[in-house]
Scaffold this motif. Structure first.
Motif, PDB file in Angstrom:
ATOM      1  N   ASP A  18     -12.858 -82.875 -29.854  1.00 17.13           N
ATOM      2  CA  ASP A  18     -13.556 -81.619 -30.181  1.00 17.13           C
ATOM      3  C   ASP A  18     -12.610 -80.430 -30.352  1.00 17.13           C
ATOM      4  O   ASP A  18     -13.062 -79.330 -30.673  1.00 17.13           O
ATOM      5  CB  ASP A  18     -14.584 -81.282 -29.097  1.00 17.13           C
TER       6      ASP A  18
ATOM      7  N   GLN B 113     -10.243 -77.821 -31.988  1.00 29.77           N
ATOM      8  CA  GLN B 113     -10.317 -77.296 -33.347  1.00 29.77           C
ATOM      9  C   GLN B 113      -9.033 -76.580 -33.752  1.00 29.77           C
ATOM     10  O   GLN B 113      -8.289 -76.072 -32.916  1.00 29.77           O
ATOM     11  CB  GLN B 113     -11.490 -76.319 -33.472  1.00 29.77           C
TER      12      GLN B 113
ATOM     13  N   CYS C 120     -12.575 -73.467 -39.780  1.00 28.80           N
ATOM     14  CA  CYS C 120     -12.368 -74.043 -38.455  1.00 28.80           C
ATOM     15  C   CYS C 120     -12.858 -75.487 -38.510  1.00 28.80           C
ATOM     16  O   CYS C 120     -13.990 -75.739 -38.942  1.00 28.80           O
ATOM     17  CB  CYS C 120     -13.151 -73.279 -37.390  1.00 28.80           C
ATOM     18  N   VAL C 121     -12.045 -76.411 -38.080  1.00 25.47           N
ATOM     19  CA  VAL C 121     -12.429 -77.817 -38.177  1.00 25.47           C
ATOM     20  C   VAL C 121     -11.903 -78.564 -36.966  1.00 25.47           C
ATOM     21  O   VAL C 121     -10.821 -78.259 -36.446  1.00 25.47           O
ATOM     22  CB  VAL C 121     -11.880 -78.434 -39.492  1.00 25.47           C
ATOM     23  N   SER C 122     -12.691 -79.531 -36.484  1.00 24.47           N
ATOM     24  CA  SER C 122     -12.282 -80.308 -35.315  1.00 24.47           C
ATOM     25  C   SER C 122     -11.424 -81.498 -35.746  1.00 24.47           C
ATOM     26  O   SER C 122     -11.465 -81.940 -36.894  1.00 24.47           O
ATOM     27  CB  SER C 122     -13.505 -80.813 -34.547  1.00 24.47           C
TER      28      SER C 122
ATOM     29  N   ASP D  79     -13.626 -84.370 -36.940  1.00 23.34           N
ATOM     30  CA  ASP D  79     -14.153 -84.188 -38.293  1.00 23.34           C
ATOM     31  C   ASP D  79     -13.100 -84.555 -39.346  1.00 23.34           C
ATOM     32  O   ASP D  79     -13.420 -85.132 -40.386  1.00 23.34           O
ATOM     33  CB  ASP D  79     -14.600 -82.735 -38.500  1.00 23.34           C
TER      34      ASP D  79
ATOM     35  N   VAL E 223      -7.502 -72.210 -32.742  1.00 24.84           N
ATOM     36  CA  VAL E 223      -8.761 -71.480 -32.830  1.00 24.84           C
ATOM     37  C   VAL E 223      -8.841 -70.451 -31.708  1.00 24.84           C
ATOM     38  O   VAL E 223      -8.425 -70.701 -30.583  1.00 24.84           O
ATOM     39  CB  VAL E 223      -9.955 -72.449 -32.750  1.00 24.84           C
TER      40      VAL E 223
END
Length: 246
Positions: A172, A174, A198-200, A203, A233
């Motif tokens: 999780d 990011q 913003c991306v985990s 993902d 982040v």
């Protein structure tokens, strides 16, 4: 022969080898301490050559030789070298990212270093996909698996990547990716298109954001983009960037 050797030695060699092949290296080392018979089986060249090939497929192709002996010694030496090499990459990246962001050239250089060192997936899993490390280092390890080792999305190994992220409790986590690429021409000037996301890590591993994945591919960043910034982040820099973007 003592009773322990007799009971272990009563297994056919092919079955004993199958048992050995199914074990992780730490368990294999423990099993080799059980008896003389298991020590010989667990130290067999065919077994350790397979382990070298599985862990360092890129390196194996450069050194494989039907006359080569002592694959176990080769494995142990490579393992220690990879630990030392990973430490140097970690130090360089953490020095470059003291402000919680990483310039794209430093990011690409770190990935190229891992390629030069012939890192395998297990090396990345053990040495870079760790919760105590900066998420930018986690991202470098993940990107190396996807682009250099070319682990295809939705493959069994890609599932292993997601499992590794979850087991390390970093799935999780990011990153903030901001990029500027050339847009259309307007009265002799090239207009820049600004984007950010913003991306985990998970993902990215399962290809949920193809645009960010494309931005982070080494060839794309070299050929198509003018600037890419990768940040932790909630850092001040990406917060200000997101607020100033239209």
């Amino acid at each position: 022969m003592n009773q322990s050797d007799y009971s272990y030695g009563s297994l056919p060699n092919d079955i004993a080898l199958k048992i050995a092949y199914s074990l992780e290296v730490p368990d294999l080392s423990s099993l080799s301490c059980c008896s003389r018979v298991w020590r010989e089986i667990c130290g067999s060249d065919c077994l350790w050559e397979s382990l070298v090939k599985e862990r360092w497929s890129l390196l194996y192709e450069t050194v494989k030789d039907p006359n080569f002996k002592d694959w176990r010694g080769f494995y142990v030496k490579q393992h220690e070298e990879k630990k030392a090499q990973a430490a140097s990459v970690v130090n360089v990246v953490e020095h470059c990212s003291q402000s919680e962001s990483l310039e794209i050239l430093d990011y690409l250089q770190a990935i190229e270093c891992l390629k030069t060192m012939h890192f395998g997936f297990k090396d990345v899993q053990m040495l870079l996909l760790r919760p105590r490390l900066n998420v930018l280092l986690n991202l470098i390890g993940l990107n190396y698996c996807l682009n250099i080792l070319q682990v295809p999305h939705l493959s069994l190994q890609a599932v292993h990547i997601v499992e590794a992220l979850r087991n390390s409790k970093i799935a999780d986590r990011q990153v903030f990716v901001q990029w500027w690429k050339p847009g259309r021409w307007f009265y002799g000037f090239r207009i820049r298109n600004d984007s950010f996301r913003c991306v985990s890590l998970e993902d990215l591993a399962v290809e949920k954001d193809e645009e960010v994945l494309a931005v982070l591919e080494p060839e794309t960043t070299h050929e198509l983009l003018t600037t890419v910034q990768i940040s932790v982040v909630n850092s001040t820099s990406n917060l200000q960037a997101s607020q100033s973007s239209p």
